[in-house]
Design a protein around this motif. Structure first.
Motif, short mmCIF file in Angstrom:
data_model
loop_
_atom_site.label_atom_id
_atom_site.label_comp_id
_atom_site.label_asym_id
_atom_site.label_seq_id
_atom_site.Cartn_x
_atom_site.Cartn_y
_atom_site.Cartn_z
N VAL B 31 -22.27 3.70 -25.92
CA VAL B 31 -20.68 3.68 -26.25
C VAL B 31 -19.94 3.19 -27.21
CG1 VAL B 31 -18.68 3.71 -24.51
CG2 VAL B 31 -20.93 3.96 -23.74
N PRO B 32 -19.28 3.58 -27.80
CA PRO B 32 -17.92 4.03 -29.13
C PRO B 32 -17.16 2.84 -28.27
CG PRO B 32 -17.71 6.24 -28.55
CD PRO B 32 -18.99 5.77 -27.32
N GLY B 33 -16.78 1.57 -29.15
CA GLY B 33 -16.24 1.04 -29.00
C GLY B 33 -16.98 -0.76 -27.94
N ALA B 34 -18.13 -0.04 -27.49
CA ALA B 34 -18.96 -1.54 -27.03
C ALA B 34 -19.37 -2.28 -28.15
CB ALA B 34 -19.80 -1.54 -25.65
N GLY B 35 -19.83 -1.77 -29.49
CA GLY B 35 -20.22 -1.99 -30.68
C GLY B 35 -19.70 -1.66 -32.37
N ARG B 37 -19.25 0.33 -34.97
CA ARG B 37 -19.22 1.87 -35.14
C ARG B 37 -18.21 2.32 -35.93
NH1 ARG B 37 -15.52 5.89 -31.53
NH2 ARG B 37 -14.34 4.70 -31.88
N PRO B 39 -15.52 5.60 -37.25
CA PRO B 39 -14.74 6.18 -36.80
C PRO B 39 -14.50 7.13 -35.94
CG PRO B 39 -13.43 5.41 -39.11
CD PRO B 39 -15.66 5.31 -39.24
N ALA B 180 -21.84 -1.27 -19.95
CA ALA B 180 -22.83 -0.39 -21.10
C ALA B 180 -24.07 -0.18 -19.73
CB ALA B 180 -23.71 -1.46 -21.57
#
Lengths: 470, 290
Positions: B31-35, B37, B39, B180
């Motif tokens: 999921v974006p934000g959990a690792g 990445r 923009p 997650a």
């Protein structure tokens, strides 16, 4: 030289500097924003003004020259309440812009990433605009703040990352229900946790909140408190649970009890009565108040404190990274706005210069046309005028660019001053201006109509110098 | 022409595979934000777009294959089991694409496109016999009967994928919340259940139409509208399952897990009645679907 960004002053009180009782008293300012802005604007040295009032902060934004005078006016306005000096923070120029951007992006919020602040800022700005207190500087700065908040929201996940327990509960609820709009909620217990959760759910469009408590009086108190939040709250005793469980969609239970208060038989009956509509139970109590067996019933979902904690932890970890990225966006945007606003400082001189050159060119073209008279047809007359315009444009292009760039780089008014003196712009303006102001502040009546150069029009839009000075 | 059609179908299957992989990546990617990445959603959002593009490309190629066959063999789009599977996969993919464009739920692609592939692939490898339609069946209603039957099954198939997604999400929501977890990526249960209901209602309407138009065709061709042959019986059972599901939803408030499971049962019946009975020709349908 008028340099709006350096004249921007912010004075505020927020959850970071003042306890809740001080903020509560101050928040009365927000009850009549228009009046607050009017009295703010009437203070000496204030040109533009905006009041941002939420339950966590009251912030005054103002512009004025000199900035010191504006700042002390704002200070006197805030100190009228029971606020003391130590609760205040003051920011100026770029610092004030940065603060506003952070506030708008919800980076300065008590719950980072919560979305309400943007709406509150919109209200504040609309009120300022209606009161005629939002000029060029506020328009640009606040307008940019909205864009920055949007960027932060779309380019990072700060907005998505929930922090508090109630946020986490809402996030989970949204995986059961397509939308919380129109759903009804039952709070079991009337403590602080329940109150927080209720507030939060109310902000997501929940239709009804029922409060059930061992002591009815406490439920009534919470009901009273919630009645301002746009939901229709009701107060109940615990004995009404069987009926309530059949009606509501979400249950938030925060009542401490030695034995689970909500057991499988109780919910089992409710499930049949509600014809298998999904039921979401959030158990915030320790020890648990909802029997875990309840989750075995069809279309019933139970999350306990540990589940919620798991979501909170997951979110705050993700949020830390996202917040760093959001701060970077804010930084880039502050610098960009500062550059644009500084560039705007050259606008009055540019307008004057333009008008000056246009007048000469038009006068000369008119003279030439009078001389040549009937010898020319319409097309030829037009091309004489076009030539005059073209000469002005070509001649002014380079000086315009250089003047603006010098201003953007924040160079003191030297080049603009020199331009004004070199072309004698000041003397001419002063002769028609009702204000005996030194150049290059504001042109007189005619100056208002001065058209910006084409390049400038593309960049700053229709500038009205009246907004910069009283 | 038949070769061209087959080649197009092969290319389409490749595109479907790409789409399925991309959609699955969209499902399992962090999921974006959990690792870390890039923009704007980075790889995850790109995977969804890639999946949609792959599906669309596959549908165009597959459409050529179906069209070529129609030119070659006339307006009855499925005269054997191979063409039937091909038509089913195409209608399913197209319906899902339309649904995704309307509702924007690329995550469902991970559940639907593998099924599209699983149906399209046998169409590539099953040997074909180009037995012409018996002259008795050259009735005007037959092409519509066939398209309605397959479109209805396509909708049931998508409802199956949606139901699978529901079961996964329900397991997530019933269990303890995990860091997650899949739950944060999947749509809400209410949305999935609502989607299932709509798909089943439309599929059921088409199935009803199929049965009625089928008996009209039979009446025209053989003089009897209904003869209790196995396919007809299975179609009737399928009809009863889905009809019962819709009824239970409205009257008894059935929903969620039970609805998802019943949908799967109904679709399985529909597939048995189509594939199973086509392979062992024991009836008039079998006679044509060799």
């Amino acid at each position: 030289m008028a340099d709006p960004i350096d004249n921007l002053v912010l004075l505020g009180v927020s959850h970071r500097t003042a306890p809740v009782d001080v903020r509560e008293r101050l928040s009365r300012i927000g009850e009549d924003l228009q009046a607050a802005i009017r009295s703010l604007k009437s203070l000496p040295g204030i040109n533009e003004g905006m009041v941002l009032s939420t339950c966590n902060r009251v912030e005054l934004y103002g512009t004025g020259a000199p900035a010191d005078r504006a700042a002390s006016s704002l200070r006197s306005f805030l100190l009228r309440g029971e606020v003391v000096e130590s609760h205040l923070y003051e920011r100026r120029g770029e610092e004030a812009v940065r603060h506003l951007f952070r506030v708008a992006s919800s980076l300065d919020s008590m719950v980072v990433g919560e979305p309400q602040i943007l709406g509150q800022l919109k209200e504040a700005f609309q009120a300022a605009a209606q009161a005629g207190a939002a000029g060029d500087c506020l328009h640009r700065t606040v307008g940019r703040a909205f864009a920055v908040a949007k960027r932060v929201r779309t380019e990072t996940d700060v907005g998505r990352a929930a922090v508090s327990m109630s946020f986490a509960a809402v996030e989970l609820a949204r995986k059961i229900f397509a939308s919380l709009e129109g759903k009804s909620v039952l709070l079991v217990g009337a403590g602080e946790m329940a109150t927080l959760a209720a507030r939060h759910l109310a902000s997501h469009g929940v239709r009804r909140i029922a409060v059930a408590n061992r002591t009815l009086a406490h439920a009534e108190e919470l009901r009273e408190e919630l009645s301002t939040s746009g939901v229709s709250p009701t107060a109940h005793e615990l004995s009404e649970l069987p009926v309530l469980l059949a009606e509501v969609d979400i249950v938030v239970s925060a009542v401490a009890a030695p034995e689970p208060l909500i057991g499988r038989p109780l919910v089992g009956k409710a499930v049949k009565a509600r014809r298998f509509r999904p039921l979401f139970l959030v158990d915030l109590a320790v020890p648990r108040s909802v029997d875990p067996e309840v989750a075995r019933l069809p279309n019933v979902y139970v999350k306990d404190v540990d589940d919620i904690g798991e979501v909170v932890a997951q979110n705050s970890e993700a949020r830390a990274q996202e917040a760093t990225r959001a701060e970077r966006i804010v930084e880039v945007e502050v610098r960009e706005l500062a550059r644009v606003l500084r560039g705007r400082a050259a606008a009055p001189v540019l307008g004057e210069l333009r008008r000056f050159a246009d007048e000469i060119a038009q006068a000369e073209a008119r003279r030439t046309l009078q001389h040549l008279g009937a010898a020319l047809d319409d097309a030829q007359r037009e091309s004489v005028q076009a030539m005059a315009r073209a000469i002005v444009n070509k001649l002014l292009h380079e000086p315009t660019t250089r003047l603006r760039r010098a201003a953007e780089l924040g160079a003191e008014g030297g080049l603009a001053d020199a331009t004004a003196r070199l072309f004698g712009l000041g003397e001419e303006t002063e002769s028609v201006s009702p204000h005996p102001v030194p150049l290059p502040v504001v042109p007189g009546e005619e100056g208002r109509e001065a058209a910006p150069s084409p390049a400038e029009q593309g960049r700053v839009g229709a500038a009205d110098p009246r907004e910069r000075e009283p | 022409m038949a070769l061209l059609s087959h080649a197009c179908l092969g290319l389409a299957a490749l595109a479907y595979s790409a789409a399925a992989v991309a959609y699955l990546w969209h499902l399992v990617a962090e999921v974006p934000g959990a690792g870390p990445r890039s923009p704007r959603g980075g790889g995850r959002a790109a995977a969804a777009r890639l999946g949609t593009a792959g599906l669309a490309a596959g549908l165009v190629l597959h459409g050529l294959a179906v069209g070529a066959l129609a030119v070659l063999r006339g307006p009855v789009l499925a005269t054997n089991v191979r063409e039937g599977l091909s038509l089913l996969a195409w209608l399913m993919g197209a319906s899902f694409l339309a649904m995704d464009l309307r509702l924007g739920l690329p995550i469902l692609g991970a559940f639907v496109t593998p099924l599209v592939l699983a149906i399209a692939f046998p169409a590539l490898v099953i040997p074909t016999s180009d037995a012409p339609l018996p002259p008795a069946l050259h009735a005007g209603l037959l092409p519509i009967h066939v398209v309605a039957a397959f479109l209805g099954n396509a909708l049931f198939a998508i409802a199956c994928g949606v139901g699978a997604c529901y079961l996964v999400q329900e397991r997530e929501m019933k269990g303890h919340a995990r860091v997650a977890g899949l739950w944060s990526k999947l749509p809400s249960l209410e949305l999935l259940d609502g989607l299932n209901r709509r798909l089943v209602v439309w599929g059921f309407a088409l199935l009803s139409f199929t049965i009625v138009s089928g008996s009209l065709v039979a009446h025209g061709a053989w003089g009897s509208a209904w003869s209790w042959e196995p396919r007809e019986v299975l179609a009737l059972v399928t009809w009863l399952v889905f009809g019962g599901l819709i009824q239970a939803r409205t009257l008894a408030g059935w929903r969620g897990r039970r609805a998802a499971l019943l949908t799967m049962l109904g679709f399985a019946l529909a597939m048995v009645s189509f594939v199973g009975l086509s392979l062992c020709p024991v009836d008039r349908h079998g006679g044509t679907f060799r």
